[in-house]
Design a protein around this motif. Structure first.
Motif, short mmCIF file in Angstrom:
data_model
loop_
_atom_site.label_atom_id
_atom_site.label_comp_id
_atom_site.label_asym_id
_atom_site.label_seq_id
_atom_site.Cartn_x
_atom_site.Cartn_y
_atom_site.Cartn_z
N SER A 5 -4.51 0.79 6.33
CA SER A 5 -4.22 -0.28 5.37
C SER A 5 -4.19 -1.65 6.03
CB SER A 5 -2.89 0.00 4.67
OG SER A 5 -1.82 -0.06 5.60
N THR B 225 -3.89 11.27 -0.92
CA THR B 225 -3.12 10.24 -0.23
C THR B 225 -4.03 9.28 0.52
OG1 THR B 225 -1.26 11.77 0.04
CG2 THR B 225 -1.29 9.82 1.45
N ASP C 298 0.83 -1.21 0.00
CA ASP C 298 0.00 0.00 0.00
C ASP C 298 0.86 1.26 0.00
OD1 ASP C 298 -2.03 -1.82 0.18
OD2 ASP C 298 -2.35 -1.54 2.32
N THR C 299 1.93 1.25 0.77
CA THR C 299 2.81 2.41 0.85
C THR C 299 3.49 2.69 -0.48
OG1 THR C 299 3.22 1.91 3.19
CG2 THR C 299 4.71 3.45 2.11
N THR D 177 0.99 4.08 -3.00
CA THR D 177 0.63 5.46 -2.69
C THR D 177 1.74 6.42 -3.12
OG1 THR D 177 -0.69 4.72 -0.79
CG2 THR D 177 -0.06 7.04 -0.85
N LEU E 37 -0.21 9.83 5.09
CA LEU E 37 0.54 8.57 5.06
C LEU E 37 0.46 7.83 6.40
CD1 LEU E 37 3.72 9.65 3.06
CD2 LEU E 37 1.95 8.07 2.29
N VAL F 82 -2.82 6.26 6.49
CA VAL F 82 -2.86 5.11 5.58
C VAL F 82 -2.19 3.90 6.21
CG1 VAL F 82 -1.86 4.24 3.43
CG2 VAL F 82 -3.05 6.43 3.45
N THR G 270 -6.12 1.06 -2.00
CA THR G 270 -5.12 0.01 -2.10
C THR G 270 -5.14 -0.91 -0.87
OG1 THR G 270 -3.42 1.48 -1.16
CG2 THR G 270 -3.60 1.39 -3.55
N ALA H 112 -6.10 7.10 -2.06
CA ALA H 112 -5.27 6.03 -2.63
C ALA H 112 -4.95 4.96 -1.59
CB ALA H 112 -3.99 6.62 -3.21
N GLY H 113 -4.67 5.39 -0.35
CA GLY H 113 -4.32 4.44 0.69
C GLY H 113 -5.46 3.52 1.07
#
Length: 300
Positions: free
Chosen positions: A193, A259, A163-164, A167, A186, A189, A266, A262-263
């Motif tokens: 995640s 961010t 995931d990181t 991203t 982040l 996330v 994913t 997307a996190g």
């Protein structure tokens, strides 16, 4: 080909995830990560300009020595704008910058406030942000190592790394500057995640204990099916809120909301394609969660 249809699709998803990871690494390598003024240092000038033009139109009107350095952003309120100058710019005096911009726009530009971020402060913020990400990752790894069998823990960590990377790849592809808001995204996330991965791992642990005669593939499919509806509802509602923030939050929150979006996306995907397949590749089986009988010495 695997006997169970869901297992086949999970492994197809794993291959797709590996392709996306490779594409993300390539994106970061080619485009690089764009660091904001929070980390590189520079000057942020809040000004008031009464105009119907947008930031892109005003940016096109900049010429001369400011053309390649000055960045114009929307402010917190209508009529307020931010003039961003990097630390290595030729012109650093806020009054001189405002005067030059006013001449180029042929509009009155009123200085509201100016703040300067020095290179040393930017470096300190960068180091602190990196330490925060590292501390959060190590804490989660320690938690997983205590709570789960090591194969399940490594699968969840692999999902987090996936995931990181994805991203960061998206941030590099879109050219989004990494600022303190993105670092906050982040950190969120990293926590989110693992949410679905831990839920599936918990359910799988219970299934492995209850159904030791079934194969690991059947047990994993059963755990994924049992949590799939909950995963969709949780991810759907979260993405809806973040999507509203992405559309309506403005430029100041664009990096943070992108961010987060997307996190979460994913993270939901990787909980099925990464977390539920890596543990199988590592050799997890129902025997690893069966209670071992106590050995009692025979007495004469």
């Amino acid at each position: 080909m695997f006997k169970y249809a869901l297992t086949r699709w999970r492994y197809i998803g794993l291959v797709s995830s590996l392709i996306l990871v490779f594409a993300s690494i390539l994106s970061v390598y080619q485009n690089g990560l764009s660091m904001s003024i929070d980390f590189t240092g520079g000057t942020i000038i809040d000004v008031q300009i009464q105009t119907l033009l947008n930031a892109s139109d005003l940016q096109m009107m900049i010429h001369g020595s400011l053309k390649d350095t000055l960045i114009i952003r929307n402010g917190a309120e209508p009529g307020l704008w931010q003039l961003v100058m990097p630390a290595n710019s030729i012109m650093t005096d806020p009054y001189q910058i405002v005067s030059t911009v006013s001449e180029q726009f042929s509009l009155p530009v009123t200085l509201v406030q100016a703040s300067v971020v020095g290179p040393q402060v930017g470096e300190e913020l960068f180091n602190q942000g990196g330490l925060a990400l590292l501390a959060a990752s190590l804490s989660i790894m320690g938690y997983l190592a205590i709570r789960f069998e090591w194969r399940l823990a490594l699968a969840a960590i692999a999902s987090l790394i996936h995931d990181t990377i994805l991203t960061f790849g998206l941030l590099a592809f879109l050219g989004i500057k990494i600022d303190l808001n993105v670092v906050a995204g982040l950190l969120a996330v990293i926590g989110y995640s693992l949410n679905d991965s831990i839920v599936i791992a918990d359910r799988l642990r219970d299934v492995l204990r209850a159904k030791p005669d079934m194969s690991i593939y059947a047990n994993t499919d059963l755990a994924v099916r049992a949590t799939f509806a909950r995963t969709l509802v949780t991810a759907g509602t979260t993405l809806f809120i973040i999507g509203c923030l992405l559309v309506l939050g403005g430029e100041a929150l664009y990096g943070f909301s992108m961010t987060m979006f997307a996190g979460v996306l994913t993270g939901t995907w990787s909980s099925v394609t990464i977390a539920s397949t890596v543990q199988e590749l590592l050799g997890l089986s129902p025997e690893h969660y069966q209670t071992k009988p106590d050995l009692v010495d025979d007495m004469p």
